[in-house]
Design a protein around this motif. Structure first.
Motif, PDB file in Angstrom:
ATOM      1  N   GLY A 464       0.813  -1.222   0.000  1.00  0.00           N
ATOM      2  CA  GLY A 464       0.000   0.000   0.000  1.00  0.00           C
ATOM      3  C   GLY A 464       0.841   1.264   0.000  1.00  0.00           C
ATOM      4  O   GLY A 464       0.591   2.207  -0.753  1.00  0.00           O
ATOM      5  N   LEU A 465       1.875   1.279   0.840  1.00  0.00           N
ATOM      6  CA  LEU A 465       2.705   2.480   0.926  1.00  0.00           C
ATOM      7  C   LEU A 465       3.429   2.720  -0.401  1.00  0.00           C
ATOM      8  O   LEU A 465       3.624   3.862  -0.816  1.00  0.00           O
ATOM      9  CB  LEU A 465       3.714   2.365   2.073  1.00  0.00           C
ATOM     10  CG  LEU A 465       3.118   2.292   3.489  1.00  0.00           C
ATOM     11  CD1 LEU A 465       4.224   2.176   4.535  1.00  0.00           C
ATOM     12  CD2 LEU A 465       2.262   3.508   3.799  1.00  0.00           C
ATOM     13  N   GLU A 486      -8.558  10.960  -4.492  1.00  0.00           N
ATOM     14  CA  GLU A 486      -9.487   9.938  -3.998  1.00  0.00           C
ATOM     15  C   GLU A 486      -8.739   8.631  -3.696  1.00  0.00           C
ATOM     16  O   GLU A 486      -8.944   7.995  -2.658  1.00  0.00           O
ATOM     17  CB  GLU A 486     -10.543   9.699  -5.068  1.00  0.00           C
ATOM     18  CG  GLU A 486     -11.807   9.052  -4.562  1.00  0.00           C
ATOM     19  CD  GLU A 486     -12.665   8.652  -5.751  1.00  0.00           C
ATOM     20  OE1 GLU A 486     -13.135   7.514  -5.758  1.00  0.00           O
ATOM     21  OE2 GLU A 486     -12.818   9.471  -6.683  1.00  0.00           O
ATOM     22  N   ASP A 487      -7.839   8.259  -4.606  1.00  0.00           N
ATOM     23  CA  ASP A 487      -7.066   7.031  -4.413  1.00  0.00           C
ATOM     24  C   ASP A 487      -6.208   7.104  -3.155  1.00  0.00           C
ATOM     25  O   ASP A 487      -6.119   6.131  -2.389  1.00  0.00           O
ATOM     26  CB  ASP A 487      -6.159   6.777  -5.630  1.00  0.00           C
ATOM     27  CG  ASP A 487      -6.929   6.126  -6.773  1.00  0.00           C
ATOM     28  OD1 ASP A 487      -8.087   5.732  -6.542  1.00  0.00           O
ATOM     29  OD2 ASP A 487      -6.368   6.030  -7.878  1.00  0.00           O
ATOM     30  N   LEU A 488      -5.576   8.243  -2.970  1.00  0.00           N
ATOM     31  CA  LEU A 488      -4.731   8.404  -1.778  1.00  0.00           C
ATOM     32  C   LEU A 488      -5.565   8.257  -0.516  1.00  0.00           C
ATOM     33  O   LEU A 488      -5.161   7.607   0.443  1.00  0.00           O
ATOM     34  CB  LEU A 488      -4.036   9.773  -1.786  1.00  0.00           C
ATOM     35  CG  LEU A 488      -2.767   9.908  -2.637  1.00  0.00           C
ATOM     36  CD1 LEU A 488      -2.250  11.328  -2.562  1.00  0.00           C
ATOM     37  CD2 LEU A 488      -1.694   8.938  -2.171  1.00  0.00           C
ATOM     38  N   GLU A 489      -6.727   8.874  -0.525  1.00  0.00           N
ATOM     39  CA  GLU A 489      -7.587   8.812   0.665  1.00  0.00           C
ATOM     40  C   GLU A 489      -8.034   7.369   0.940  1.00  0.00           C
ATOM     41  O   GLU A 489      -8.039   6.917   2.073  1.00  0.00           O
ATOM     42  CB  GLU A 489      -8.805   9.729   0.479  1.00  0.00           C
ATOM     43  CG  GLU A 489      -8.468  11.150   0.872  1.00  0.00           C
ATOM     44  CD  GLU A 489      -9.589  12.141   0.550  1.00  0.00           C
ATOM     45  OE1 GLU A 489      -9.628  13.179   1.220  1.00  0.00           O
ATOM     46  OE2 GLU A 489     -10.398  11.876  -0.355  1.00  0.00           O
ATOM     47  N   ARG A 490      -8.380   6.677  -0.155  1.00  0.00           N
ATOM     48  CA  ARG A 490      -8.846   5.299   0.002  1.00  0.00           C
ATOM     49  C   ARG A 490      -7.716   4.395   0.532  1.00  0.00           C
ATOM     50  O   ARG A 490      -7.897   3.630   1.472  1.00  0.00           O
ATOM     51  CB  ARG A 490      -9.343   4.779  -1.344  1.00  0.00           C
ATOM     52  CG  ARG A 490     -10.664   4.014  -1.275  1.00  0.00           C
ATOM     53  CD  ARG A 490     -11.391   4.059  -2.617  1.00  0.00           C
ATOM     54  NE  ARG A 490     -10.471   3.845  -3.734  1.00  0.00           N
ATOM     55  CZ  ARG A 490     -10.207   2.657  -4.286  1.00  0.00           C
ATOM     56  NH1 ARG A 490     -10.787   1.587  -3.815  1.00  0.00           N
ATOM     57  NH2 ARG A 490      -9.382   2.556  -5.298  1.00  0.00           N
ATOM     58  N   SER A 492      -5.033   5.324   2.161  1.00  0.00           N
ATOM     59  CA  SER A 492      -4.691   5.725   3.542  1.00  0.00           C
ATOM     60  C   SER A 492      -5.627   5.059   4.525  1.00  0.00           C
ATOM     61  O   SER A 492      -5.191   4.487   5.536  1.00  0.00           O
ATOM     62  CB  SER A 492      -4.803   7.235   3.704  1.00  0.00           C
ATOM     63  OG  SER A 492      -3.889   7.890   2.883  1.00  0.00           O
ATOM     64  N   ASP A 493      -6.891   5.166   4.220  1.00  0.00           N
ATOM     65  CA  ASP A 493      -7.909   4.613   5.091  1.00  0.00           C
ATOM     66  C   ASP A 493      -7.699   3.110   5.278  1.00  0.00           C
ATOM     67  O   ASP A 493      -7.736   2.580   6.391  1.00  0.00           O
ATOM     68  CB  ASP A 493      -9.267   4.885   4.433  1.00  0.00           C
ATOM     69  CG  ASP A 493     -10.357   4.899   5.471  1.00  0.00           C
ATOM     70  OD1 ASP A 493     -10.111   5.496   6.536  1.00  0.00           O
ATOM     71  OD2 ASP A 493     -11.415   4.292   5.222  1.00  0.00           O
ATOM     72  N   PHE A 494      -7.432   2.470   4.176  1.00  0.00           N
ATOM     73  CA  PHE A 494      -7.256   1.020   4.174  1.00  0.00           C
ATOM     74  C   PHE A 494      -6.032   0.613   4.995  1.00  0.00           C
ATOM     75  O   PHE A 494      -6.095  -0.274   5.857  1.00  0.00           O
ATOM     76  CB  PHE A 494      -7.115   0.566   2.715  1.00  0.00           C
ATOM     77  CG  PHE A 494      -7.110  -0.915   2.555  1.00  0.00           C
ATOM     78  CD1 PHE A 494      -8.282  -1.651   2.701  1.00  0.00           C
ATOM     79  CD2 PHE A 494      -5.934  -1.591   2.257  1.00  0.00           C
ATOM     80  CE1 PHE A 494      -8.280  -3.017   2.555  1.00  0.00           C
ATOM     81  CE2 PHE A 494      -5.919  -2.966   2.116  1.00  0.00           C
ATOM     82  CZ  PHE A 494      -7.100  -3.687   2.264  1.00  0.00           C
ATOM     83  N   ILE A 495      -4.931   1.289   4.749  1.00  0.00           N
ATOM     84  CA  ILE A 495      -3.685   0.938   5.457  1.00  0.00           C
ATOM     85  C   ILE A 495      -3.822   1.213   6.955  1.00  0.00           C
ATOM     86  O   ILE A 495      -3.400   0.421   7.792  1.00  0.00           O
ATOM     87  CB  ILE A 495      -2.491   1.712   4.862  1.00  0.00           C
ATOM     88  CG1 ILE A 495      -2.292   1.296   3.403  1.00  0.00           C
ATOM     89  CG2 ILE A 495      -1.213   1.450   5.653  1.00  0.00           C
ATOM     90  CD1 ILE A 495      -1.372   2.211   2.618  1.00  0.00           C
ATOM     91  N   ALA A 506       0.381   4.278  11.065  1.00  0.00           N
ATOM     92  CA  ALA A 506       0.606   5.725  11.136  1.00  0.00           C
ATOM     93  C   ALA A 506       1.223   6.283   9.865  1.00  0.00           C
ATOM     94  O   ALA A 506       1.219   7.495   9.654  1.00  0.00           O
ATOM     95  CB  ALA A 506       1.490   6.047  12.341  1.00  0.00           C
ATOM     96  N   ALA A 507       1.777   5.424   9.024  1.00  0.00           N
ATOM     97  CA  ALA A 507       2.515   5.916   7.856  1.00  0.00           C
ATOM     98  C   ALA A 507       1.700   6.800   6.916  1.00  0.00           C
ATOM     99  O   ALA A 507       2.240   7.727   6.325  1.00  0.00           O
ATOM    100  CB  ALA A 507       3.139   4.742   7.104  1.00  0.00           C
ATOM    101  N   PRO A 508       0.379   6.560   6.733  1.00  0.00           N
ATOM    102  CA  PRO A 508      -0.363   7.458   5.840  1.00  0.00           C
ATOM    103  C   PRO A 508      -0.684   8.821   6.459  1.00  0.00           C
ATOM    104  O   PRO A 508      -1.190   9.692   5.756  1.00  0.00           O
ATOM    105  CB  PRO A 508      -1.667   6.692   5.560  1.00  0.00           C
ATOM    106  CG  PRO A 508      -1.460   5.314   6.074  1.00  0.00           C
ATOM    107  CD  PRO A 508      -0.442   5.416   7.137  1.00  0.00           C
TER     108      PRO A 508
END
Lengths: 547, 125
Positions: A464-465, A486-490, A492-495, A506-508
């Motif tokens: 993911g990262l 949108e992709d970044l938000e999705r 981030s949420d997932f990770i 915490a990385a996102p």
């Protein structure tokens, strides 16, 4: 004991060593010899004084005159003028960043005026290689108090009442951790000190280990008594050779003087301490990965529960505390929990060490009561933004933290208030960012760090990262697409929700924080192919356009 | 160094080692300022300083800070020194030598009796 009329304290923290404090010390010793002052003046090497940018630093007592950026050739002047004739050498004094007036005395340093030193009380003041100087400053008195008249429960209650929370990042109540480990069943228990300080830009743990190793040793022995452990490990990263050296020396001295080993102070309590040197992986600061590393296995995290308090090192109940947390323990025992709890806010008590870095006039290590407004830290202590540029934001928590934008500068620096802004106190990193910094570029840099430090055990973090980094790289190169936000938000949420350990979860954070506070700047990169801070080189048509 | 075997031993030991860092602690202490300008050194301020330190050592006096300052402008009376006791006027002594200094340590620093014969002046602190 020999009486000296003056003490010359040479800061020998890692920063000053790099800047060349040892040749300076040699030159001072040579000058003292030349003027035959050996009988009158003592030269002492200390730990970090917190003014790293001004190093190599020298402080001359009893007056407490501080000299900055001293070079070997300046040493002769300090000896012949100050030490011999009592005349302060003005050109080597610290100068106020605004008025350019010299400030001769260390106690008058503007950055010190609002500080209260608890965890850093001895660093830069005593010789870390001399246990007797530590004892002279009430060292091992807390251990003596605990062993001679307090039950383990009383010790735990004292720490609980003080409100001390883990200074390594998570901010868990230290007293509760001690209580859990005390109550856990097991014939063998361990105390572990987490000295795997890995966040770029923070160095308070290194500074404490180098400048005051005995405070950590003493606290670990106290913790051992409180939870019923007779064995401890200090886990320090290999990148801190000086800290390891000072700690090793201190442990040997503590053994020799009877503060470690069998039947300490004749009370029947025994405690042994060993050092484990880590090979420097960011993830080893995560407690389960750290324990794996001590056991000699690969440093990767494990799901919790079971928590180390129940099943830690070699399956035994284990207490893990960070260096700064431990260094705060002896003063709490000696002065009482009320004293410690009188500082700070309702839920965040006591003092916290922050590493001030980035575009700031007076960078360095500072220790302040929790709840101090960020504005005071940046302007009153740090002196404001370098070159009087406009402040853009303060990045708290390093690569796993987030931004505190200039509009929120009055935020109280405590765990709760900072969390409300979507970032964290973390281990105490505060990087100042001015108007010339591009947040997208900065966040990309942090993502590179997190990708590199990901241990690869769980898929969300490992894969993911990387995807997030690809998107960020694309955006800084002017190839961003509308759906990237949108992709970044999705992602981030997932990770955040699925990564195995704190590092992945915490990385996102920096990305989310950027999208929360600097969305227009990010959008400008995608839609207008424009970098408002003129940093992303691919988006610049010609250098003169951004001049 | 032998092991510290009890809490009492630790308390006693601290009193001894306190000397190691007392120069670095501020406030509330008797301070002796030896004038060490060129004139002072030429007149023998170094010997005065050494005698002072030696006497302090011999008598095991703690809580006293010995420091130095430049020329006071009365070069004729060097070597000079000042004894500053908290709450008392600052006493300036002049025309000193090793023997006189040793008496100042005993009479003034320890027993609080100003040695009037060699006083150049006093000023309120």
């Amino acid at each position: 004991m020999r009486c000296y009329r003056a003490h010359v304290l040479v800061c020998a923290g890692s920063a000053c060593v790099t800047l060349g404090c040892h040749p300076v010390k040699e030159a001072i010793l040579e000058g003292i010899k030349r003027h035959r002052l050996e009988e009158e003046i003592k030269v002492v090497e200390t730990g970090c004084m917190g003014f790293c940018e001004q190093g190599p630093l020298i402080v001359v007592y009893p007056e407490g005159v501080m000299y900055c950026r001293v070079q070997a050739e300046d040493a002769a002047v300090i000896v012949s003028e100050h030490l011999l004739k009592g005349r302060v050498v003005e050109r080597l004094l610290y100068r106020d960043t605004d008025t350019n007036k010299p400030i001769p005395f260390m106690k008058d340093q503007p950055s010190l005026s609002k500080q209260i030193k608890v965890a850093m009380r001895n660093a830069g003041f005593i010789n870390p290689e001399d246990i007797e100087e530590y004892i002279a400053n009430e060292g091992y008195f807390a251990l003596a108090k605990v062993l001679s008249g307090m039950s383990p429960e009383a010790v735990i209650n004292e720490i609980k009442d003080s409100g001390l929370r883990g200074r390594g990042g998570a901010g868990f109540l230290t007293g509760s951790k001690w209580e859990f480990t005390n109550k856990a069943q097991g014939a063998q228990k361990y105390v572990v000190c987490n000295g795997d300080e890995g966040v770029p830009g923070v160095f308070m743990d290194r500074s404490i280990l180098e400048g005051d190793p005995h405070s950590v040793i003493e606290a670990m022995a106290i913790a051992g008594y409180a939870i019923g452990a007779d064995q401890g490990y200090v886990y320090v990263r290999a990148e801190y050779p000086l800290a390891v050296e000072k700690l090793r020396h201190a442990i040997n001295q503590a053994r020799e003087y009877g503060f470690l080993g069998y039947n300490i102070l004749g009370t029947g309590f025994s405690f042994e301490l060993n050092i484990r040197v880590g090979a420097g992986a960011f993830v080893c600061g995560e407690e389960t990965a750290l324990l794996a590393s001590i056991e000699g296995r690969r440093g990767t995290p494990k799901p919790r529960p079971p928590f180390p308090a129940n099943k830690g090192l070699w399956g035994a109940p284990t207490l893990i505390n960070n260096v700064e947390t431990l260094a705060s323990i002896p003063p709490i025992i000696l002065k009482g929990s009320d004293w410690y709890a009188s500082m700070g806010t309702e839920k965040s008590k006591g003092t916290k060490v922050f590493a001030l870095t980035g575009r700031i006039k007076r960078p360095g290590l500072i220790e302040v009561p929790m709840g101090m407004p960020l504005r005071e830290i940046i302007y009153d202590i740090g002196g404001g933004v370098l070159n009087n540029k406009k402040l853009k934001a303060v990045l708290a928590g390093g690569p796993v933290g987030g931004f505190i934008p200039a509009d929120y500068l009055d935020v109280s620096m405590d765990y709760e208030s900072v969390a409300e802004l979507g970032t964290l106190i973390g281990s105490g990193s505060l990087s100042v960012i001015d108007e010339d910094t591009c947040v997208v570029d900065l966040v990309k840099f942090f993502m590179e760090f997190s990708c590199e430090e990901s241990c690869g055990k769980c898929t969300p973090c490992r894969e993911g990262l990387k995807r997030m980094l690809e998107i960020l790289t694309r955006v800084t190169e002017g190839k961003g697409q509308e759906r990237d936000i949108e992709d970044l938000e999705r992602l981030s949420d997932f990770i955040k929700n699925t990564a195995l350990c704190g590092l992945g979860q915490a990385a996102p954070s920096p990305v989310l924080s950027m999208l929360r506070y600097f969305r227009p700047e990010f959008e400008a990169h995608i839609r207008d192919k424009h970098c408002p801070a003129s940093v992303c080189a691919a988006l610049l048509d010609s250098p003169c356009q951004s001049a | 160094m032998k092991k510290i075997k009890s809490v009492n031993e630790l308390v006693k030991f601290k009193e001894i080692v306190l000397e190691k860092i007392k120069e670095r602690q501020y406030g509330g202490k008797t301070t002796i300022v030896v004038r060490m300008g060129t004139c002072g050194i030429a007149a023998g301020a170094r010997d005065v300083m050494m005698a002072m330190i030696d006497e302090m050592d011999k008598r095991n006096i703690s809580g006293v800070i010995i420091t130095q300052a430049g020329c006071a402008g009365i070069c004729d009376h060097e070597p000079m020194l000042e004894v500053i006791k908290p709450g008392n006027p600052q006493v300036i002594y002049g025309d000193l030598d090793e023997e006189k200094v040793r008496r100042i340590v005993v009479d003034h620093v320890i027993n609080g009796q100003v040695v009037e014969d060699w006083v150049l002046g006093q000023k309120a602190s």
